[in-house]
Scaffold this motif. Sequence first.
Motif, mmCIF file in Angstrom:
data_model
loop_
_atom_site.group_PDB
_atom_site.id
_atom_site.type_symbol
_atom_site.label_atom_id
_atom_site.label_comp_id
_atom_site.label_asym_id
_atom_site.label_seq_id
_atom_site.Cartn_x
_atom_site.Cartn_y
_atom_site.Cartn_z
ATOM 1 N N UNK A 176 107.230 52.605 50.901
ATOM 2 C CA UNK A 176 107.128 52.764 49.449
ATOM 3 C C UNK A 176 108.088 51.842 48.712
ATOM 4 N N UNK A 177 109.271 51.635 49.264
ATOM 5 C CA UNK A 177 110.239 50.724 48.640
ATOM 6 C C UNK A 177 109.710 49.291 48.698
ATOM 7 N N UNK A 178 109.103 48.916 49.815
ATOM 8 C CA UNK A 178 108.530 47.570 49.941
ATOM 9 C C UNK A 178 107.422 47.365 48.908
ATOM 10 N N UNK A 179 106.553 48.347 48.770
ATOM 11 C CA UNK A 179 105.464 48.238 47.786
ATOM 12 C C UNK A 179 106.025 48.169 46.369
ATOM 13 N N UNK A 180 107.051 48.959 46.090
ATOM 14 C CA UNK A 180 107.666 48.966 44.759
ATOM 15 C C UNK A 180 108.316 47.624 44.454
ATOM 16 N N UNK A 181 108.954 47.018 45.441
ATOM 17 C CA UNK A 181 109.604 45.722 45.232
ATOM 18 C C UNK A 181 108.571 44.669 44.832
ATOM 19 N N UNK A 182 107.392 44.735 45.417
ATOM 20 C CA UNK A 182 106.314 43.798 45.078
ATOM 21 C C UNK A 182 105.756 44.089 43.678
ATOM 22 N N UNK A 183 105.706 45.365 43.300
ATOM 23 C CA UNK A 183 105.079 45.777 42.043
ATOM 24 C C UNK A 183 105.998 45.668 40.828
ATOM 25 N N UNK A 184 107.282 45.415 41.024
ATOM 26 C CA UNK A 184 108.232 45.417 39.913
ATOM 27 C C UNK A 184 107.836 44.512 38.750
ATOM 28 N N UNK A 185 107.455 43.291 39.044
ATOM 29 C CA UNK A 185 107.114 42.343 37.983
ATOM 30 C C UNK A 185 105.968 42.838 37.123
ATOM 31 N N UNK A 186 104.922 43.328 37.760
ATOM 32 C CA UNK A 186 103.775 43.837 37.008
ATOM 33 C C UNK A 186 104.147 45.095 36.230
ATOM 34 N N UNK A 187 104.968 45.938 36.821
ATOM 35 C CA UNK A 187 105.417 47.151 36.125
ATOM 36 C C UNK A 187 106.215 46.780 34.884
ATOM 37 N N UNK A 188 107.048 45.767 35.007
ATOM 38 C CA UNK A 188 107.835 45.300 33.858
ATOM 39 C C UNK A 188 106.944 44.771 32.737
#
Length: 168
Positions: A125-137
């Motif tokens: 989940x942390x790996x997926x979140x690290x990838x998704x950060x830019x889009x979430x921002x």
Amino acid sequence: MRVYVPLTLSGLAAAHRAGELGPGPLTAYAVTPGLREWYASDDVEELEYAALNRAASASLRMIGGKPDEPRRRVVVALDVPDGAAVADPDRVPDASSLGEVRIADAVRLSKAAAVHVDADEAEKDVAAAAVALGAADQGDGDAQFVVDGAEDHELLWFGIQEIPALLG
């Protein structure tokens, strides 16, 4: 004052080798007036938990910028003298900086109260979140859902004497 310093596992390894967190200035998170106002609670434990979570989010951002970094958030809890951790008066407060403070100098790792680290099962989940950060921002709701999935994992508590086992 209790402060929470976000790190990565490699950052924790470097601090362990050096015997200190530093060099300064260090970015940390603490119960600040802004965090109190935002969180709207007088419960000290809840506010400390909010500061810890702010540091965990900062650790996730550090991980996101390092593709070879193990996907486990790390936060070191320190007790520093009052006045040693100060909010940046020139920074415009925003959601990402709530609770953020600066510590001017390096701090001996032996002064740490605890180390908080993700369990092994959080890595996916942390790996997926690290990838998704830019889009979430950028406001992507699906990406924010992925980031929130990492934040659903509670960090585990370790004594500083357990750092070698965490790194091993």
